[in-house]
Structure formats: structure tokens, C-alpha cells
Design an enzyme around this catalytic site. Structure first.
Site, PDB file in Angstrom:
ATOM      1  N   ASP A   1       0.843  -1.198   0.000  1.00  0.00           N
ATOM      2  CA  ASP A   1       0.000   0.000   0.000  1.00  0.00           C
ATOM      3  C   ASP A   1       0.885   1.257   0.000  1.00  0.00           C
ATOM      4  O   ASP A   1       1.755   1.404   0.857  1.00  0.00           O
ATOM      5  CB  ASP A   1      -0.882  -0.039   1.260  1.00  0.00           C
ATOM      6  CG  ASP A   1      -1.954   1.028   1.276  1.00  0.00           C
ATOM      7  OD1 ASP A   1      -2.425   1.408   0.190  1.00  0.00           O
ATOM      8  OD2 ASP A   1      -2.343   1.458   2.385  1.00  0.00           O
TER       9      ASP A   1
ATOM     10  N   HIS B   1      -7.986  10.096   3.287  1.00  0.00           N
ATOM     11  CA  HIS B   1      -7.551   9.161   4.326  1.00  0.00           C
ATOM     12  C   HIS B   1      -7.923   9.665   5.730  1.00  0.00           C
ATOM     13  O   HIS B   1      -8.096  10.850   5.932  1.00  0.00           O
ATOM     14  CB  HIS B   1      -6.036   8.956   4.253  1.00  0.00           C
ATOM     15  CG  HIS B   1      -5.601   8.220   3.035  1.00  0.00           C
ATOM     16  ND1 HIS B   1      -5.137   8.850   1.909  1.00  0.00           N
ATOM     17  CD2 HIS B   1      -5.583   6.893   2.739  1.00  0.00           C
ATOM     18  CE1 HIS B   1      -4.833   7.944   0.985  1.00  0.00           C
ATOM     19  NE2 HIS B   1      -5.103   6.748   1.465  1.00  0.00           N
ATOM     20  N   GLY B   2      -8.014   8.717   6.646  1.00  0.00           N
ATOM     21  CA  GLY B   2      -8.176   9.083   8.048  1.00  0.00           C
ATOM     22  C   GLY B   2      -9.619   9.164   8.511  1.00  0.00           C
ATOM     23  O   GLY B   2     -10.552   8.793   7.792  1.00  0.00           O
TER      24      GLY B   2
ATOM     25  N   LYS C   1     -12.871  12.992   7.273  1.00  0.00           N
ATOM     26  CA  LYS C   1     -12.892  13.148   5.819  1.00  0.00           C
ATOM     27  C   LYS C   1     -13.757  14.316   5.375  1.00  0.00           C
ATOM     28  O   LYS C   1     -13.471  14.972   4.383  1.00  0.00           O
ATOM     29  CB  LYS C   1     -13.423  11.871   5.170  1.00  0.00           C
ATOM     30  CG  LYS C   1     -12.614  10.624   5.499  1.00  0.00           C
ATOM     31  CD  LYS C   1     -13.134   9.447   4.714  1.00  0.00           C
ATOM     32  CE  LYS C   1     -12.580   8.126   5.214  1.00  0.00           C
ATOM     33  NZ  LYS C   1     -11.122   8.017   5.131  1.00  0.00           N
TER      34      LYS C   1
ATOM     35  N   SER D   1     -12.975   4.387   4.261  1.00  0.00           N
ATOM     36  CA  SER D   1     -13.616   4.029   5.532  1.00  0.00           C
ATOM     37  C   SER D   1     -14.875   4.870   5.707  1.00  0.00           C
ATOM     38  O   SER D   1     -14.924   6.030   5.287  1.00  0.00           O
ATOM     39  CB  SER D   1     -12.655   4.283   6.705  1.00  0.00           C
ATOM     40  OG  SER D   1     -11.758   3.192   6.833  1.00  0.00           O
TER      41      SER D   1
ATOM     42  N   ASN E   1     -10.200   0.506  -0.338  1.00  0.00           N
ATOM     43  CA  ASN E   1      -9.209   0.481   0.749  1.00  0.00           C
ATOM     44  C   ASN E   1      -9.802   0.905   2.086  1.00  0.00           C
ATOM     45  O   ASN E   1     -10.393   1.986   2.194  1.00  0.00           O
ATOM     46  CB  ASN E   1      -8.061   1.445   0.416  1.00  0.00           C
ATOM     47  CG  ASN E   1      -7.131   0.903  -0.632  1.00  0.00           C
ATOM     48  OD1 ASN E   1      -7.468  -0.030  -1.350  1.00  0.00           O
ATOM     49  ND2 ASN E   1      -5.952   1.496  -0.728  1.00  0.00           N
TER      50      ASN E   1
ATOM     51  N   ASP F   1      -8.812   1.083   6.240  1.00  0.00           N
ATOM     52  CA  ASP F   1      -7.874   0.960   7.354  1.00  0.00           C
ATOM     53  C   ASP F   1      -8.467   1.609   8.602  1.00  0.00           C
ATOM     54  O   ASP F   1      -8.604   0.984   9.656  1.00  0.00           O
ATOM     55  CB  ASP F   1      -6.546   1.634   6.972  1.00  0.00           C
ATOM     56  CG  ASP F   1      -5.477   1.448   8.042  1.00  0.00           C
ATOM     57  OD1 ASP F   1      -5.749   0.770   9.044  1.00  0.00           O
ATOM     58  OD2 ASP F   1      -4.377   1.992   7.895  1.00  0.00           O
TER      59      ASP F   1
ATOM     60  N   ARG G   1      -9.149   0.344  12.687  1.00  0.00           N
ATOM     61  CA  ARG G   1      -8.537   0.982  13.863  1.00  0.00           C
ATOM     62  C   ARG G   1      -9.620   1.413  14.853  1.00  0.00           C
ATOM     63  O   ARG G   1      -9.456   1.276  16.070  1.00  0.00           O
ATOM     64  CB  ARG G   1      -7.737   2.216  13.422  1.00  0.00           C
ATOM     65  CG  ARG G   1      -6.588   1.885  12.503  1.00  0.00           C
ATOM     66  CD  ARG G   1      -5.879   3.141  12.050  1.00  0.00           C
ATOM     67  NE  ARG G   1      -4.783   2.808  11.147  1.00  0.00           N
ATOM     68  CZ  ARG G   1      -3.825   3.641  10.784  1.00  0.00           C
ATOM     69  NH1 ARG G   1      -3.823   4.875  11.229  1.00  0.00           N
ATOM     70  NH2 ARG G   1      -2.872   3.265   9.967  1.00  0.00           N
TER      71      ARG G   1
ATOM     72  N   ARG H   1      -4.846 -10.696  26.315  1.00  0.00           N
ATOM     73  CA  ARG H   1      -5.803 -11.554  25.606  1.00  0.00           C
ATOM     74  C   ARG H   1      -7.232 -11.138  25.888  1.00  0.00           C
ATOM     75  O   ARG H   1      -8.126 -11.376  25.084  1.00  0.00           O
ATOM     76  CB  ARG H   1      -5.588 -13.021  26.007  1.00  0.00           C
ATOM     77  CG  ARG H   1      -4.243 -13.556  25.577  1.00  0.00           C
ATOM     78  CD  ARG H   1      -3.959 -14.895  26.202  1.00  0.00           C
ATOM     79  NE  ARG H   1      -3.907 -14.806  27.665  1.00  0.00           N
ATOM     80  CZ  ARG H   1      -3.569 -15.806  28.464  1.00  0.00           C
ATOM     81  NH1 ARG H   1      -3.264 -16.980  27.971  1.00  0.00           N
ATOM     82  NH2 ARG H   1      -3.535 -15.642  29.785  1.00  0.00           N
TER      83      ARG H   1
HETATM   84  P1  13P Z   1      -9.063   4.983   5.233  1.00  0.00           P
HETATM   85  O1  13P Z   1      -8.222   5.919   6.027  1.00  0.00           O
HETATM   86  O2  13P Z   1     -10.322   5.660   4.773  1.00  0.00           O
HETATM   87  O3  13P Z   1      -9.345   3.711   5.933  1.00  0.00           O
HETATM   88  O4  13P Z   1      -8.254   4.613   3.896  1.00  0.00           O
HETATM   89  C1  13P Z   1      -7.241   3.649   3.918  1.00  0.00           C
HETATM   90  C2  13P Z   1      -6.435   3.644   2.669  1.00  0.00           C
HETATM   91  O5  13P Z   1      -6.746   4.255   1.674  1.00  0.00           O
HETATM   92  C3  13P Z   1      -5.200   2.829   2.680  1.00  0.00           C
HETATM   93  O6  13P Z   1      -4.485   2.964   1.497  1.00  0.00           O
HETATM   94  O1  G3H Z   2      -3.294   5.110   3.498  1.00  0.00           O
HETATM   95  C1  G3H Z   2      -2.671   4.856   4.514  1.00  0.00           C
HETATM   96  C2  G3H Z   2      -3.031   3.676   5.332  1.00  0.00           C
HETATM   97  O2  G3H Z   2      -4.104   3.966   6.178  1.00  0.00           O
HETATM   98  C3  G3H Z   2      -1.827   3.165   6.071  1.00  0.00           C
HETATM   99  O3  G3H Z   2      -1.559   3.955   7.178  1.00  0.00           O
HETATM  100  O4  G3H Z   2       0.888   4.438   6.983  1.00  0.00           O
HETATM  101  O5  G3H Z   2      -0.307   4.594   9.184  1.00  0.00           O
HETATM  102  O6  G3H Z   2       0.132   2.375   8.137  1.00  0.00           O
HETATM  103  P1  G3H Z   2      -0.104   3.831   7.908  1.00  0.00           P
HETATM  104 ZN    ZN Z   3      -4.549   4.935   0.663  1.00  0.00          ZN
END
Ligand code: 13P
Ligand code: G3H
Ligand code: ZN
Length: 341
Positions: free
Chosen positions: A82, A187-188, A191, A221, A262, A264, A268, A289
Site C-alpha cells: 500500500d 484518508h483518516g 474526511k 472508511s 481500501n 484501514d 482501527r 488476551r
Molecule cells: P481509510 O483511512 O479511509 O481507511 O483509507 C485507507 C487507505 O486508503 C489505505 O491505502
Molecule cells: O493510506 C494509509 C493507510 O491507512 C496506512 O496507514 O501508513 O499509518 O500504516 P499507515
Molecule cells: Zn490509501
């Protein structure tokens, strides 16, 4: 079953579904994603950022993924880099046995983006690995590249969206296998300030200038508000967090050529919300655990819902049959004696 993204995208493009690309950083996240894909019979892309490589040490992370390939033989799995930012990193990922890579040159001037992406395609295709490029600019934070803040991005959004004519030139000259497009996502967890609308007209025009090219949506996300509330009610501080409405993502994969989505941030959030909840309920808890286990379950439930939304649930057999029919070889890495799974 390990494979490249090619058979997944072949079917996704015409079949009205999208493949979830989930960022994995440790054992619990990877297990949760895989358990959900197994339960929903969905293909999956496990993606690893540069940060994840550094955090987990790629040798450990790769072993965890190799264990998943053995544990879930019926699930089509692609291992993807990525936001790769250099050809050297792409080469390392190929050497580590990834089946797909992204070269993100979107923050460079156009001609530099073309040149670096083409260089990545040359080394990757030589090894049987597919490449995702990116054109246009997303808001938020991309890897080490700090993008624009949400407000500034949305005020000037037109100039950041992917240009359809440039996309045609980019795809022709780089020979990429898929294209990450800027269509209003970022991202994040922050948004949008208000309700978001994706630029569907842009996607439509890119599909006209680049017929058949699988499109990728980063920053997808949805930032579920129930999770944000749990985080904030249990000592967290994410005021005003907002994501891409799920109905718009569902529309992008069902109606348009978006084949990879995508995610992430939502993983989280699910993990953090559950851990915070456990600690609020029992401040004396100190057995990892007892909080990582519930957090893993919580990610798994979230991913199951995502796979339904992406319409990829139930598609494992179709993808495996297509992969076998095409007789596509695994990347060169896997033909070297003793390497990988
Ligand atoms: P999000 O921050 O919206 O989850 O996007 C993740 C992403 O694009 C990773 O490449
Ligand atoms: O687009 C970025 C992804 O959310 C990955 O994030 O670089 O903090 O692992 P990271
Ligand atoms: Zn990305």
C-alpha cells in the site's frame, strides 16, 4: 489461495462487486480480516503499508499471512504493498513475495509520476506482479506525505480530482494494471465536515477514457458513528469524525468500475472502541488476551458487514475457478525453491 488481484478484478469489474483491501499491521487484525472473509466466502486483499512493514517487521507479518494462506485455503488472497513510494521498496516487496504492489507517485509532478510508475511496472511485471498507480490527490494523510486538511481539500476539490484525459495518457504510458483515483475520498477519520458526495460523474468519465481499467478507491472508511461514540464515551477524543457513507461505496462497486476499496481507519476504530470499552468496564484488566481478543472479534464483525456492502460475499469459488481457468502463474518469488507458501 494466494493469487494476484488480476482474477479478482476481472470478475469484479463486470460483476458489480469490489474487493476489500484491508490494512494489516499485526496478528489480531490479520486474523480478524481472514476469519470474516472465511465466514462470508469473500476474496480479499491484505495490504501492507510502509509503516506496517516497519512496525511489525515484514518477516513476522509475512509469516502471519503465510499462515492465513494455509489456514484458509478456499479464500483468494492477494498480498499488496500500500502506497509504495520508491522503486527500491517495490523491489523489496516483490522479493518478500507480495503478489501486487502500488507505486504512489501522485504527489510528484505528472511527468515524474509517469516515469516512476513506469519504472515500477517494468520491475513488477518482469516478476509476474501487478501494479496499481495513482493519479489525482486525496485529502488527509497519506503515508509520510501530509496531504491537505479536509476543509482546504473540499474547498478546492475540482483541481485535485483525477482528470479523465490525463488518466488515459497515464494508463497508456505506464501500463498499470489498476488506477487509484481521486473522486472525493480522503484518508483518516476526518474526511468531511458535512455529508459527503463522491464525484460519480468523474468515475463515469474515467471509465469512458480508460475502458476496462480496474479503478481503486482509497480513503474509503465510513467511520461508523456508533464506534466513534464508543471511543468518545470511553475517554477518547475524536470529535466530528466522519467518513464516506456506505451507500455511496456500494454504488461505486455495483454500478461503476471500482474493483478495490481500501479500508484501514474503520479497523482501527473497531479495535480502539472495544479496547477502550474493556478498560472502562474493568480498569484492573491487564491480560492482553482479554482486550485484544474482544478487539479481534469486533474487527471481524465490522469486516463481515463490509464484505456484504462490497457485494464480494459468496464470490470465493468464482474467483478461484477464474484463476484456475486462466492458469495464471504465481509471481516468480513462489517458484524459487523453499520460498513462501
Ligand atoms: P481509510 O483511512 O479511509 O481507511 O483509507 C485507507 C487507505 O486508503 C489505505 O491505502
Ligand atoms: O493510506 C494509509 C493507510 O491507512 C496506512 O496507514 O501508513 O499509518 O500504516 P499507515
Ligand atoms: Zn490509501
Amino acid at each position: 489461495m494466494l493469487m494476484s488481484t488480476k482474477p479478482m478484478f476481472d470478475l469484479a469489474y463486470s460483476g458489480g462487486f469490489g474487493v476489500g483491501a484491508f490494512n494489516v499491521n499485526n496478528m489480531e487484525i490479520t486474523q480478524a480480516v481472514m476469519e470474516a472473509c472465511h465466514a462470508e466466502r469473500s476474496p480479499v486483499i491484505l495490504q501492507i503499508s510502509k509503516g506496517a512493514r516497519a512496525y511489525a517487521n515484514i518477516r513476522f507479518l509475512k509469516k502471519i499471512i503465510d499462515a492465513c494462506v494455509e489456514e484458509y485455503p478456499e479464500v483468494p488472497i492477494a498480498i499488496h504493498c500500500d502506497h509504495g513510494d520508491t522503486v527500491e521498496l517495490i523491489q523489496q516487496c516483490i522479493d518478500d513475495g507480495y503478489t501486487s504492489v502500488m507505486l504512489d507517485g501522485s504527489h510528484h509532478p505528472y511527468e515524474e509520476n509517469v516515469a516512476i510508475t513506469r519504472a515500477a511496472v517494468d520491475v513488477a511485471h518482469e516478476a509476474g506482479v501487478v501494479v496499481e498507480g495513482e493519479l489525482g490527490m486525496l485529502g488527509g494523510i497519506e503515508e509520510d506525505v501530509v496531504g491537505l486538511d479536509a476543509e482546504e481539500y473540499h474547498k478546492n476539490i475540482e483541481q485535485f480530482l483525477t482528470d479523465p484525459e490525463q488518466a488515459r495518457d497515464f494508463a497508456d504510458r505506464t501500463q498499470i494494471d489498476s488506477l487509484a483515483v481521486a473522486i472525493g475520498t480522503s484518508h483518516g477519520a476526518f474526511k468531511f465536515k458535512h455529508e459527503a458526495t463522491l464525484a460519480f460523474d468523474r468515475i463515469e468519465n474515467i471509465m469512458k477514457t480508460c475502458p476496462g481499467l480496474p479503478l481503486v478507491m482509497h480513503g474509503s472508511s465510513s467511520v461508523p458513528q456508533d464506534l466513534v461514540k464508543i471511543v468518545n464515551a470511553n475517554g477518547g477524543k475524536l470529535p466530528g469524525a466522519m467518513g464516506v457513507p456506505e451507500d455511496q461505496i456500494a454504488r461505486a462497486v455495483r454500478t461503476y468500475g471500482v474493483c478495490k476499496v481500501n479500508i484501514d481507519t474503520d479497523l482501527r476504530l473497531a479495535m480502539t472502541a472495544k479496547i477502550r470499552e474493556v478498560f472502562t468496564a474493568d480498569p484492573a484488566e491487564f491480560d492482553p488476551r482479554k482486550y485484544l481478543g474482544p478487539a479481534r472479534d469486533s474487527i471481524c464483525e465490522l469486516v463481515k458487514r463490509k464484505l456484504q456492502m462490497l457485494n464480494s460475499a459468496g464470490k470465493t469459488d468464482e474467483v478461484v475457478a477464474h484463476w484456475n481457468k486462466e492458469g495464471q502463474p504465481l509471481p516468480a518469488f513462489y517458484s524459487r525453491a523453499g520460498a513462501g507458501v
